[in-house]
Design a protein around this motif. Structure first.
Motif, short mmCIF file in Angstrom:
data_model
loop_
_atom_site.label_atom_id
_atom_site.label_comp_id
_atom_site.label_asym_id
_atom_site.label_seq_id
_atom_site.Cartn_x
_atom_site.Cartn_y
_atom_site.Cartn_z
N THR A 283 0.84 -1.20 0.00
CA THR A 283 0.00 0.00 0.00
C THR A 283 0.87 1.25 0.00
OG1 THR A 283 -1.54 -1.28 1.32
CG2 THR A 283 -1.99 1.07 1.12
N GLY A 284 1.93 1.23 0.82
CA GLY A 284 2.85 2.36 0.84
C GLY A 284 3.38 2.64 -0.56
N ALA A 285 3.75 1.57 -1.26
CA ALA A 285 4.33 1.73 -2.60
C ALA A 285 3.31 2.25 -3.60
CB ALA A 285 4.92 0.41 -3.07
N VAL A 286 2.11 1.69 -3.57
CA VAL A 286 1.15 2.09 -4.60
C VAL A 286 0.73 3.55 -4.41
CG1 VAL A 286 -1.12 1.46 -3.62
CG2 VAL A 286 -0.71 1.19 -6.04
N ILE A 287 0.60 3.96 -3.17
CA ILE A 287 0.20 5.36 -2.93
C ILE A 287 1.36 6.29 -3.27
CG2 ILE A 287 -0.69 7.00 -1.22
CD1 ILE A 287 -2.58 4.60 -2.32
N LEU A 288 2.58 5.88 -2.95
CA LEU A 288 3.72 6.69 -3.35
C LEU A 288 3.76 6.84 -4.88
CD1 LEU A 288 6.34 8.22 -3.02
CD2 LEU A 288 7.55 6.05 -2.77
N GLY A 289 3.52 5.73 -5.59
CA GLY A 289 3.54 5.78 -7.06
C GLY A 289 2.58 6.84 -7.58
N GLY A 290 1.35 6.86 -7.08
CA GLY A 290 0.36 7.85 -7.52
C GLY A 290 0.70 9.24 -7.01
N PHE A 291 1.27 9.27 -5.81
CA PHE A 291 1.57 10.56 -5.18
C PHE A 291 2.69 11.30 -5.93
CE2 PHE A 291 3.83 13.10 -1.95
CZ PHE A 291 2.80 13.95 -1.61
N ILE A 292 3.66 10.55 -6.42
CA ILE A 292 4.75 11.19 -7.18
C ILE A 292 4.14 11.96 -8.36
CG2 ILE A 292 6.71 10.69 -8.73
CD1 ILE A 292 7.47 8.38 -6.83
N ASN A 293 3.14 11.35 -9.00
CA ASN A 293 2.47 12.04 -10.12
C ASN A 293 1.59 13.19 -9.63
OD1 ASN A 293 3.69 10.43 -12.07
ND2 ASN A 293 2.18 8.81 -11.76
N ALA A 294 0.97 13.01 -8.47
CA ALA A 294 0.12 14.08 -7.92
C ALA A 294 0.95 15.30 -7.56
CB ALA A 294 -0.64 13.56 -6.70
N VAL A 295 2.14 15.07 -7.01
CA VAL A 295 3.02 16.20 -6.63
C VAL A 295 3.37 17.01 -7.88
CG1 VAL A 295 5.33 16.81 -5.79
CG2 VAL A 295 3.96 15.15 -4.55
N LYS A 296 3.68 16.27 -8.96
CA LYS A 296 4.02 16.98 -10.22
C LYS A 296 2.85 17.87 -10.66
CE LYS A 296 7.03 13.39 -12.06
NZ LYS A 296 6.87 12.10 -12.72
N GLN A 297 1.64 17.34 -10.52
CA GLN A 297 0.47 18.09 -10.99
C GLN A 297 0.07 19.22 -10.05
OE1 GLN A 297 -2.89 15.81 -12.37
NE2 GLN A 297 -1.54 14.13 -12.94
N SER A 298 0.24 18.98 -8.75
CA SER A 298 -0.23 20.00 -7.79
C SER A 298 0.72 21.19 -7.76
CB SER A 298 -0.34 19.41 -6.38
OG SER A 298 0.94 19.21 -5.83
#
Ligand code: NAD
Ligand code: LMR
Ligand code: MG
Length: 633
Positions: A283-298
């Motif tokens: 779970t840590g990994a999958v959320i980090l994976g999406g979060f890396i992309n969210a940080v770029k967008q935010s």
């Protein structure tokens, strides 16, 4: 999914040069009992004769397309999701290759029926609906001290197991042995998403008792009726189980799933066995994976991120730890990184000075800068922290209220809203609510799937932040690299790899996760990342993979993946090998018979050999070889 369209069109590959008469009249008696899969209506006539199922299936030979149409029509005629789940379970048990063909062609539509959310109801009703064995049960009361021999009863070689004690099934609480649905569902995804052969997977449920009184008093409940064992008893039992599993299958990968308190076992076994905990690490990994992309967008820098987590259990802490590591890699000190998090549990914000003893796993993120103030509700915490990110891993459906979502939109241009609890009924908000109350501003991912939303003239597709994007690749990476342990770097690598797996179109559509329909290719990328990290950590024992390029490694991974569209070719190859072997016999025998009346006895083949080389035994082969010898003599 990559599969042979040529094979799928016709239902079978072009046949070797083998006459029907030869197959029909000269094939030996086979002594094995046909497996359910042998009754596949796409099997060519020659295969049916070889398998001794000829005449036991209607005479027409189906194409894969027809099979698929028929199955989907039956599936769609089932009224409720649980009825659909049941139909798919029967299909998996009676024709496993057809099940996986169907799943890979309809992964987006069928995943919610075999996994979250439907698997939640299947688990709640597992004992009530029980029809067929689908995994291995190990019971504390009956089997302790004897696990080694119970494990011998499993009829296949195993590469990977998913084990649960059922004590925290999704957000549905302690379901005891009814939790078996979770290993079954996760391993189906291992096969569908990462191509682990279905026969090499072991769904495993340990019966350590249950705290669920309703189940203990339910006459239909199929587990033991004792209360949950003590932590010490659990430890002894799991010690024995880990040793017994690894003794029988030395390279087995063991995934822990849905334990109420999974921290002690992770700490105890992660450096000794090839194991990981999916709820903490996956779970840590999958959320980090999406979060890396969210940080770029935010557009908000890591140092300015402020993350409020509702839920401070295995998943909450697992995700927070993984994001902390990311912030550190982005240049923050550890102290700065962990200060980006405010965890909230059932008693309010997690602080060092709040009354009562703090569970050990919460101490790392407990705040010490609250000036003696304790914040009880999520609303209060949001007002206090003014977060950029709201994560939900609390099991509390609807906890992200319209007011909280609205406030997040006031505070941020692009608030990150991740209601990650499963199943859908426990999601902290729906996709529609998140979009509506943030006026379409949020970056969204949920644990369970939500439908596409039509919003202000546009179709908005929700992200699904579910560990199914990474655990298949973590497991396959560990298997293929023959990794000794699953290290933190391997987990982190799975997240990074996932974040890079989006297509340009997906990136420009502002998606956080790739299209689930591409999951097999995504799993190749994740697997490669995991293998490379295993190599860096010197955990790998498959040394030949070290010196090949990424492209070659991807090809290798693909060729090692089970493909339900080409599986039938194995048996067809077996038949054609047999036929050429048999024809060679005849011509050899007849030509030598002309010169030497009695060479026959010298040309009988050894069972299980081809061209004089030993061949790995396959289904029915020994019986087949023996019988061939007998018949020729
Ligand atoms: N999306 C995914 O891939 C994924 C992965 C793992 C877990 N999950 C989901 O996350 C949820 C939690 O899993 P877990 O393993 O952390 O469970 P857990 O039991 O370890 O933790 C639950 C946490 O929620 C807190 N909580 C309970 N009631 C609360 C309330 N009223 N207000 C605030 N906090 C409350 C508890 O105090 C605890 O900290 C489950 O629903 C699970 O399905 C999702
Ligand atoms: O099972 C899932 O869908 C994800 C996760 O492992 C969970 O426990 O909720
Ligand atoms: Mg889980």
């Amino acid at each position: 999914m990559a599969h042979s369209r040529e094979a799928s069109k016709s239902g079978h590959a072009p046949h070797a040069n083998i006459t029907k008469a030869a197959v029909h009249h000269h094939l030996p008696e086979r002594h094995h009992v046909p497996a359910p899969v042998d009754y596949d209506t796409s099997n060519p006539i020659e295969t049916r004769k070889y398998l001794r199922t000829y005449g036991l299936i209607p005479p027409g030979v189906d194409t894969f397309e027809n099979q698929s149409k028929r199955c989907m029509a039956i599936l769609n005629s089932r009224k409720t999701d649980i009825e659909k789940y049941q139909y798919l379970s029967v299909l998996r048990n009676t024709n496993v290759h057809l099940f996986y063909r169907l799943l890979s062609d309809n992964i987006k539509e069928l995943t919610p029926l075999i996994y979250t959310p439907t698997v939640g109801e299947a688990c709640q009703r597992w004992s009530e609906l029980y029809t067929q064995p689908e995994g291995l049960y190990l019971s504390f009361d009956q089997d302790k001290g004897n696990l080694h021999s119970v494990i011998q009863n499993w009829p296949h070689d195993v590469e990977i197991t998913v084990v649960t004690d059922g004590s925290r099934i999704l957000g549905l609480g302690d379901l005891g042995i009814n939790g078996m649905g979770i290993p079954v569902g996760k391993l189906s995804l291992y096969t569908a998403c990462a191509g682990i052969h279905p026969m090499r997977t072991l769904p495993l449920c340990v019966d350590l008792g249950t705290s669920n009184e309703e189940f203990r008093n339910d006459p239909l409940y199929l587990g033991s009726r004792r209360p949950k064992v003590t932590p010490e008893e659990e430890k002894e039992f799991l010690d024995e189980m880990m040793a017994a599993l690894t003794e029988r299958w030395p390279s087995i990968v063991i995934q822990y799933e849905d334990f109420k308190n999974p921290f002690p076992s992770l700490e105890r076994y992660q450096d000794t066995y090839t194991m990981f905990n999916d709820d903490i690490q996956g779970t840590g990994a999958v959320i980090l994976g999406g979060f890396i992309n969210a940080v770029k967008q935010s557009g908000v820098a890591p140092k300015d991120q402020r993350a409020v987590f509702l839920g401070a259990g295995s998943a909450g802490v697992g995700v927070a730890k993984q994001l902390t590591e990311f912030f550190i890699k982005e240049g923050l000190t550890e102290e700065e990184a962990k200060k980006r998090f405010w965890l909230v549990d059932s008693q309010g914000m997690v602080t060092l000075d709040r009354p009562g003893k703090l569970a050990e796993h919460k101490v790392y993120f407990a705040r010490d800068d609250n000036n003696g103030e304790q914040y009880k509700t999520l609303e209060e915490v949001v007002e206090y922290v003014k977060p950029t990110i709201l994560m939900g891993l609390s099991t509390i459906g609807g906890a992200f209220t319209p007011k909280i979502l609205g406030r997040m939109a006031e505070l941020n241009d692009k608030p990150v809203i991740f209601p990650l609890s499963n199943p859908s009924s426990k999601s902290e908000c729906t996709f529609e609510e998140a979009i509506k109350y943030t006026n379409g501003k949020c970056l969204f991912a949920s644990g369970s799937p939500f439908p596409t939303l039509h919003w202000k003239g546009k179709d908005l597709v929700p992200g699904q932040g579910n560990n199914m994007y990474v655990f298949p690749g973590i497991g396959l990476g560990a298997i293929l690299s023959k990794s000794v342990n699953v290290t933190q770097n391997m987990i982190y690598a799975s997240a990074e790899a996932l974040s890079t797996s989006l297509l340009p179109q997906e990136v420009s559509d502002n998606w956080l996760y790739p299209d689930i329909r591409r999951i097999r290719e995504v799993s190749v990328i994740v697997t490669r990342g995991v293998i490379r990290a295993a190599q860096k950590d010197h955990m790998d024992r498959e040394l030949a993979l070290r010196n090949i390029s990424d492209e070659e490694l991807d090809d290798y991974i693909r060729t090692r993946m089970y493909d339900p569209f080409t599986e039938h070719l194995k048996i067809e190859r077996e038949i054609s090998e047999l036929a050429s072997h048999f024809n060679a016999h005849i011509s050899d025998s007849s030509s030598t018979a002309a010169t030497n009346g009695s060479r026959r006895s010298t040309v009988t083949s050894r069972p299980g050999t081809a061209n004089g080389r030993p061949r790995a035994p396959t289904r029915g082969q020994n019986a087949h070889g023996d019988a061939l010898t007998a018949q020729n003599q």
